[in-house]
Design a protein around this motif. Structure first.
Motif, PDB file in Angstrom:
ATOM      1  N   TYR A  69       0.935   4.658   3.378  1.00 19.94           N
ATOM      2  CA  TYR A  69       2.223   4.871   3.660  1.00 19.94           C
ATOM      3  C   TYR A  69       2.505   5.318   4.951  1.00 19.94           C
ATOM      4  O   TYR A  69       1.914   6.289   5.561  1.00 19.94           O
ATOM      5  CB  TYR A  69       3.038   5.715   2.448  1.00 19.94           C
ATOM      6  CG  TYR A  69       2.985   5.515   1.064  1.00 19.94           C
ATOM      7  CD1 TYR A  69       4.161   4.826   0.639  1.00 19.94           C
ATOM      8  CD2 TYR A  69       1.958   5.709   0.330  1.00 19.94           C
ATOM      9  CE1 TYR A  69       4.154   4.446  -0.999  1.00 19.94           C
ATOM     10  CE2 TYR A  69       1.744   5.329  -1.006  1.00 19.94           C
ATOM     11  CZ  TYR A  69       2.862   4.545  -1.363  1.00 19.94           C
ATOM     12  OH  TYR A  69       2.829   4.215  -2.801  1.00 19.94           O
ATOM     13  N   ALA A  70       3.581   4.926   5.455  1.00 23.27           N
ATOM     14  CA  ALA A  70       4.261   5.566   6.687  1.00 23.27           C
ATOM     15  C   ALA A  70       5.205   6.672   6.387  1.00 23.27           C
ATOM     16  O   ALA A  70       6.206   6.624   5.198  1.00 23.27           O
ATOM     17  CB  ALA A  70       5.047   4.488   7.454  1.00 23.27           C
ATOM     18  N   ALA A 104      -0.149   8.382   5.549  1.00 23.20           N
ATOM     19  CA  ALA A 104      -0.893   8.932   4.324  1.00 23.20           C
ATOM     20  C   ALA A 104      -1.637   7.934   3.424  1.00 23.20           C
ATOM     21  O   ALA A 104      -0.910   6.718   3.276  1.00 23.20           O
ATOM     22  CB  ALA A 104       0.432   9.635   3.732  1.00 23.20           C
ATOM     23  N   ASN A 105      -2.672   8.566   2.844  1.00 20.54           N
ATOM     24  CA  ASN A 105      -3.070   7.724   1.771  1.00 20.54           C
ATOM     25  C   ASN A 105      -2.842   8.334   0.519  1.00 20.54           C
ATOM     26  O   ASN A 105      -2.928   9.768   0.324  1.00 20.54           O
ATOM     27  CB  ASN A 105      -4.578   7.540   1.979  1.00 20.54           C
ATOM     28  CG  ASN A 105      -5.456   6.859   0.861  1.00 20.54           C
ATOM     29  OD1 ASN A 105      -5.218   5.411   0.829  1.00 20.54           O
ATOM     30  ND2 ASN A 105      -5.826   7.423  -0.222  1.00 20.54           N
ATOM     31  N   PHE A 106      -2.370   7.591  -0.644  1.00 19.74           N
ATOM     32  CA  PHE A 106      -2.250   8.183  -2.039  1.00 19.74           C
ATOM     33  C   PHE A 106      -3.235   7.332  -2.972  1.00 19.74           C
ATOM     34  O   PHE A 106      -3.056   6.112  -2.904  1.00 19.74           O
ATOM     35  CB  PHE A 106      -0.846   8.197  -2.579  1.00 19.74           C
ATOM     36  CG  PHE A 106      -0.686   8.734  -3.887  1.00 19.74           C
ATOM     37  CD1 PHE A 106      -1.048  10.118  -4.195  1.00 19.74           C
ATOM     38  CD2 PHE A 106      -0.639   7.777  -5.034  1.00 19.74           C
ATOM     39  CE1 PHE A 106      -0.946  10.379  -5.539  1.00 19.74           C
ATOM     40  CE2 PHE A 106      -0.493   8.379  -6.170  1.00 19.74           C
ATOM     41  CZ  PHE A 106      -0.776   9.676  -6.750  1.00 19.74           C
ATOM     42  N   GLU A 113       8.193  12.749   3.234  1.00 21.39           N
ATOM     43  CA  GLU A 113       8.995  11.597   2.968  1.00 21.39           C
ATOM     44  C   GLU A 113       8.353  10.130   2.902  1.00 21.39           C
ATOM     45  O   GLU A 113       7.525   9.912   3.980  1.00 21.39           O
ATOM     46  CB  GLU A 113      10.093  11.613   4.017  1.00 21.39           C
ATOM     47  CG  GLU A 113      11.167  12.808   3.882  1.00 21.39           C
ATOM     48  CD  GLU A 113      11.980  12.775   4.971  1.00 21.39           C
ATOM     49  OE1 GLU A 113      12.094  11.973   5.925  1.00 21.39           O
ATOM     50  OE2 GLU A 113      12.744  13.814   5.142  1.00 21.39           O
ATOM     51  N   LEU A 114       8.305   9.183   2.051  1.00 20.64           N
ATOM     52  CA  LEU A 114       7.738   8.057   2.080  1.00 20.64           C
ATOM     53  C   LEU A 114       8.729   6.893   2.492  1.00 20.64           C
ATOM     54  O   LEU A 114       9.503   6.803   1.844  1.00 20.64           O
ATOM     55  CB  LEU A 114       7.130   7.741   0.656  1.00 20.64           C
ATOM     56  CG  LEU A 114       6.374   8.819  -0.051  1.00 20.64           C
ATOM     57  CD1 LEU A 114       5.854   8.016  -1.402  1.00 20.64           C
ATOM     58  CD2 LEU A 114       5.118   9.346   0.841  1.00 20.64           C
ATOM     59  N   HIS A 115       8.493   6.587   3.795  1.00 23.28           N
ATOM     60  CA  HIS A 115       9.273   5.506   4.452  1.00 23.28           C
ATOM     61  C   HIS A 115       8.822   4.091   4.199  1.00 23.28           C
ATOM     62  O   HIS A 115       9.747   3.277   4.183  1.00 23.28           O
ATOM     63  CB  HIS A 115       9.300   6.015   5.961  1.00 23.28           C
ATOM     64  CG  HIS A 115      10.425   7.212   5.923  1.00 23.28           C
ATOM     65  ND1 HIS A 115      11.829   7.023   6.208  1.00 23.28           N
ATOM     66  CD2 HIS A 115      10.024   8.411   6.278  1.00 23.28           C
ATOM     67  CE1 HIS A 115      12.433   8.401   6.347  1.00 23.28           C
ATOM     68  NE2 HIS A 115      11.283   9.271   6.294  1.00 23.28           N
ATOM     69  N   ALA A 116       7.626   3.771   4.132  1.00 22.16           N
ATOM     70  CA  ALA A 116       7.296   2.274   3.936  1.00 22.16           C
ATOM     71  C   ALA A 116       5.735   2.190   3.532  1.00 22.16           C
ATOM     72  O   ALA A 116       5.057   3.259   3.629  1.00 22.16           O
ATOM     73  CB  ALA A 116       7.092   1.613   5.303  1.00 22.16           C
TER      74      ALA A 116
END
Length: 317
Positions: A232-233, A248-250, A282-285
């Motif tokens: 995620y960005a 980020a990696n989830f 915050e997850l943006h993309a």
């Protein structure tokens, strides 16, 4: 993090009495998980009613979520845990929130008793605003139509807010969870009216990231969160008020251990130590699914590409 930056916002719990300044309130009632655009339409309806009556406008909500009370093992994950929900309600312009404990007594209370004893007897409501799908009382017998009749009997006004739609479908907490599980964070943000955000304490991890040039802040999210595994960005807010872009990696880290799900956040241009601090992300993309790599060199090259893409995406916001 505080419930509100405004000292005027008041949170009452259980049977706390209303202060005189909040007498004869208009209540926006609901679970309000996510505090999405549909919920905010209910808040605005309550505020409009309150202005007409010269009354305060408050939210009345429930903790834990009723679905968690009835079925804790299968309840859907919370979009906004209690603290986050109250912060969003405070930001909506309401003057306060009443948090009722959803326990056995409330679960078995019939709809008429809830109106008579709590809404009228305890809070002396002058008006109620609810969403089109709000139900309450034993066996969910209390409906918007029931509330309208109760308002006529007890002398309070009722506004039922129509669904807010996203294309053809009503905006709902369920629809937002479905979007997040599919990696559609942009669609979820559109329904929420803001990016989906998670908050957790930074914990110690295996510290692999720093050895390959990409140190990460590791966050263990709620155990039942149904968020798509992948990259995620993101934008992150630190406890001291600083804000950073990042990637980020989830997921379970299949290249290494395929362990418990973890959110690993690499903040661009950050130096310092975040261990033990609370980080709001915050997850943006959603950039790509989580992958397994054959070696460290391939992984590092992909992380560098993910970081480049994340910077480009966030620069467009």
């Amino acid at each position: 993090m505080p419930v509100s930056s405004s000292p005027a916002f008041i949170v009452l719990r259980g049977s706390d009495p209303l202060p005189p300044t909040l007498a004869r309130p208009v209540l926006a009632i609901g679970n309000f998980d996510g505090v999405h655009r549909g919920h905010r339409a209910v808040f605005e309806a309550a505020r409009s009613m309150a202005r007409e009556r010269g009354a305060p406008a408050l939210a009345l909500t429930f903790e834990p979520h009723p679905r968690t009370f009835f079925s804790p093992q299968t309840a859907p994950f919370r979009l906004t845990p209690e603290g986050a929900k109250l912060r969003q309600i405070a930001a909506s312009g309401l003057e306060g929130a009443i948090v009722l404990p959803f326990d056995q007594a409330l679960a078995t209370m019939d709809a008429e008793a809830f109106v008579r004893d709590i809404l009228v007897g305890r809070y002396g409501v002058s008006g109620i605003a609810v969403g089109f799908d709000f139900h309450f009382g034993r066996a969910r017998a209390g409906s918007p139509t029931f509330l309208e009749g109760a308002g006529r009997r007890h002398g309070f006004a009722v506004t039922v807010v129509d669904p807010m739609r996203d294309e053809d479908d009503p905006i709902s907490s369920t629809a937002i969870r479905k979007a997040l599980s599919a990696g559609q964070v942009g669609h979820a943000a559109h329904m929420l009216g803001r990016p989906f955000t998670v908050t957790a304490e930074v914990r110690h991890g295996d510290k692999r990231g720093r050895t390959i040039g990409f140190p990460t802040a590791n966050l263990a999210l709620a155990g039942n969160i149904d968020l798509a595994f992948g990259i995620y960005a993101v934008r992150a807010n630190t406890a001291d008020g600083r804000r950073f872009d990042g990637v980020a990696n989830f997921g379970r880290r299949p290249t290494f251990d395929n362990g418990a799900p973890l959110l690993e956040v690499h903040l661009f241009d950050f130096t310092g130590d975040l261990y033990g601090q609370t980080l709001e992300v915050e997850l943006h993309a959603y950039l790509r699914p989580e992958l397994k790599f054959e070696g460290i060199d391939a992984l590092v090259a992909q992380i560098a590409e993910d970081a480049r893409r994340a910077r480009a995406v966030l620069a467009q916001l």
